[in-house]
Design a protein around this motif. Structure first.
Motif, PDB file in Angstrom:
ATOM      1  N   HIS A 171     -18.887  24.478 -61.924  1.00  0.00           N
ATOM      2  CA  HIS A 171     -17.881  23.502 -61.509  1.00  0.00           C
ATOM      3  C   HIS A 171     -16.575  23.573 -62.293  1.00  0.00           C
ATOM      4  CE1 HIS A 171     -20.385  21.363 -58.621  1.00  0.00           C
ATOM      5  NE2 HIS A 171     -21.376  21.406 -59.482  1.00  0.00           N
ATOM      6  N   GLU A 207     -11.916  21.083 -63.918  1.00  0.00           N
ATOM      7  CA  GLU A 207     -12.735  21.269 -62.721  1.00  0.00           C
ATOM      8  C   GLU A 207     -12.062  22.251 -61.769  1.00  0.00           C
ATOM      9  OE1 GLU A 207     -15.502  18.687 -59.702  1.00  0.00           O
ATOM     10  OE2 GLU A 207     -13.741  17.708 -60.555  1.00  0.00           O
ATOM     11  N   ARG A 208     -12.890  23.011 -61.058  1.00  0.00           N
ATOM     12  CA  ARG A 208     -12.374  23.967 -60.085  1.00  0.00           C
ATOM     13  C   ARG A 208     -11.457  23.287 -59.075  1.00  0.00           C
ATOM     14  NH1 ARG A 208     -17.524  27.003 -57.678  1.00  0.00           N
ATOM     15  NH2 ARG A 208     -15.989  27.457 -56.050  1.00  0.00           N
ATOM     16  N   GLY A 209     -10.425  24.021 -58.657  1.00  0.00           N
ATOM     17  CA  GLY A 209      -9.445  23.436 -57.755  1.00  0.00           C
ATOM     18  C   GLY A 209      -9.409  24.045 -56.377  1.00  0.00           C
ATOM     19  N   HIS A 213     -14.534  23.691 -52.916  1.00  0.00           N
ATOM     20  CA  HIS A 213     -15.353  23.095 -53.970  1.00  0.00           C
ATOM     21  C   HIS A 213     -15.453  21.585 -53.818  1.00  0.00           C
ATOM     22  CE1 HIS A 213     -15.872  21.387 -58.129  1.00  0.00           C
ATOM     23  NE2 HIS A 213     -16.927  22.163 -58.022  1.00  0.00           N
ATOM     24  N   ARG A 214     -16.659  21.064 -53.970  1.00  0.00           N
ATOM     25  CA  ARG A 214     -16.895  19.625 -53.923  1.00  0.00           C
ATOM     26  C   ARG A 214     -16.723  19.043 -55.322  1.00  0.00           C
ATOM     27  NH1 ARG A 214     -22.970  17.251 -53.122  1.00  0.00           N
ATOM     28  NH2 ARG A 214     -22.657  15.306 -54.254  1.00  0.00           N
ATOM     29  N   SER A 215     -15.802  18.098 -55.477  1.00  0.00           N
ATOM     30  CA  SER A 215     -15.497  17.537 -56.791  1.00  0.00           C
ATOM     31  C   SER A 215     -16.649  16.671 -57.294  1.00  0.00           C
ATOM     32  CB  SER A 215     -14.217  16.702 -56.716  1.00  0.00           C
ATOM     33  OG  SER A 215     -13.918  16.136 -57.983  1.00  0.00           O
ATOM     34  N   LEU A 219     -12.170  12.492 -63.299  1.00  0.00           N
ATOM     35  CA  LEU A 219     -10.789  12.912 -63.080  1.00  0.00           C
ATOM     36  C   LEU A 219     -10.098  13.333 -64.370  1.00  0.00           C
ATOM     37  CD1 LEU A 219      -9.615  10.216 -60.491  1.00  0.00           C
ATOM     38  CD2 LEU A 219     -10.224  12.606 -60.060  1.00  0.00           C
TER      39      LEU A 219
END
Length: 276
Positions: A171, A207-209, A213-215, A219
């Motif tokens: 992630h 986190e991947r952008g 990708h599901r966050s 934040l």
């Protein structure tokens, strides 16, 4: 007057204490440059992929004749097949530094990872096994037709890199000079490994952008990494899945990893995903 003032002081103290006790998913850490020349090999087992024995044999025969090699300036990845499953082998390129980071030095991130790791990792496993099964079907059909599998580079991240990481590594990504670099490995102790350009001295883990990708991360998740110029004499890297000793790889077809679709309002994709 005094009771009102006392209530205000107590309320202020309560709010301050509540804010103070909020988890913090940010910090600054020192990365370690890994001893150059290390190669890692992992096995994605047949039983996790869900292929039948006939398909397995066809895949082994196909990759015995046509082992897949994906190369760019930052890394070399090889995909083959053994009696135990698909073999993924990875080594850094000449223009890259392999940097490891221990995110568990930030206590709240460690707690979060321990709580959520299983769920995060299930997302990785689902994607990994789906692409592994797809590649096996394509390789088995190619073996029967005596042709090459088309589009091999598209398996680089969802199969090759996913086999090397766990939930948190799946992630996150590193950002250096507005270019994104995926986490390429996560060991059993939770260290994260990133391939960044040779000489990079700072980068951010976040986190991947990418759009697909599901966050899942908070934040405010952000780790600033400083990389010293010295190289640590690190122990042999232990991958997260079943490990096999490296075997000789015959001359093979060479592919280039294509770029992934860039996320909207996000930095450009990493060099490792761009064709040269």
């Amino acid at each position: 007057m005094i009771p009102a003032l006392l209530v205000a002081v107590l309320a202020g103290g309560f709010i301050y204490q509540k804010i103070r006790n909020q988890p913090v998913y940010q910090g600054q850490l020192i990365g370690e440059r890994v001893t150059p020349g290390q190669e890692v090999a992992v096995i994605v087992r047949w039983d996790t992929i869900g292929t039948d024995p006939q398909t397995q044999q066809a895949v082994i025969e196909y990759f015995g004749r046509r082992p897949a090699v994906m190369i760019n300036s930052l890394m070399e990845m090889r995909i083959g097949a053994l009696p135990g499953g698909l073999e993924i082998r990875f080594s850094p390129g000449q223009s890259a530094d392999l940097v490891r980071v221990n995110p568990h030095q930030i206590l709240d991130i460690k707690k979060l990872n321990l709580q959520e790791a299983a769920g995060w990792d299930q997302l990785r496993k689902t994607e990994l096994n789906a692409f592994a099964a797809e590649l096996c079907r394509a390789a088995a059909q190619a073996q029967l037709s005596d042709v090459a599998v088309e589009g091999l580079p598209r398996y680089g991240r969802p199969l090759g890199i996913n086999a090397m990481v766990r939930g948190l590594g799946y992630h996150v990504e590193a950002v250096h000079d507005r270019i994104r670099y995926p986490c390429v490995m996560e060991d059993k102790e939770g260290w994260l490994f990133f391939l960044v350009p040779d000489g990079a001295r700072q980068f951010e883990i976040r986190e991947r952008g990418d759009d697909a990708h599901r966050s899942v991360l908070p934040l405010d998740f952000s780790i600033q990494i400083t990389v010293p110029p010295t190289i640590e004499e690190t122990p042999r890297i232990e991958p997260t899945l079943e490990e096999e000793s490296p075997t000789a790889v015959p001359s093979s077809e060479t592919s280039r990893m294509p770029p992934e679709k860039p996320a909207s309002n996000a930095p450009p994709e990493p060099e490792m995903m761009k064709p040269e």
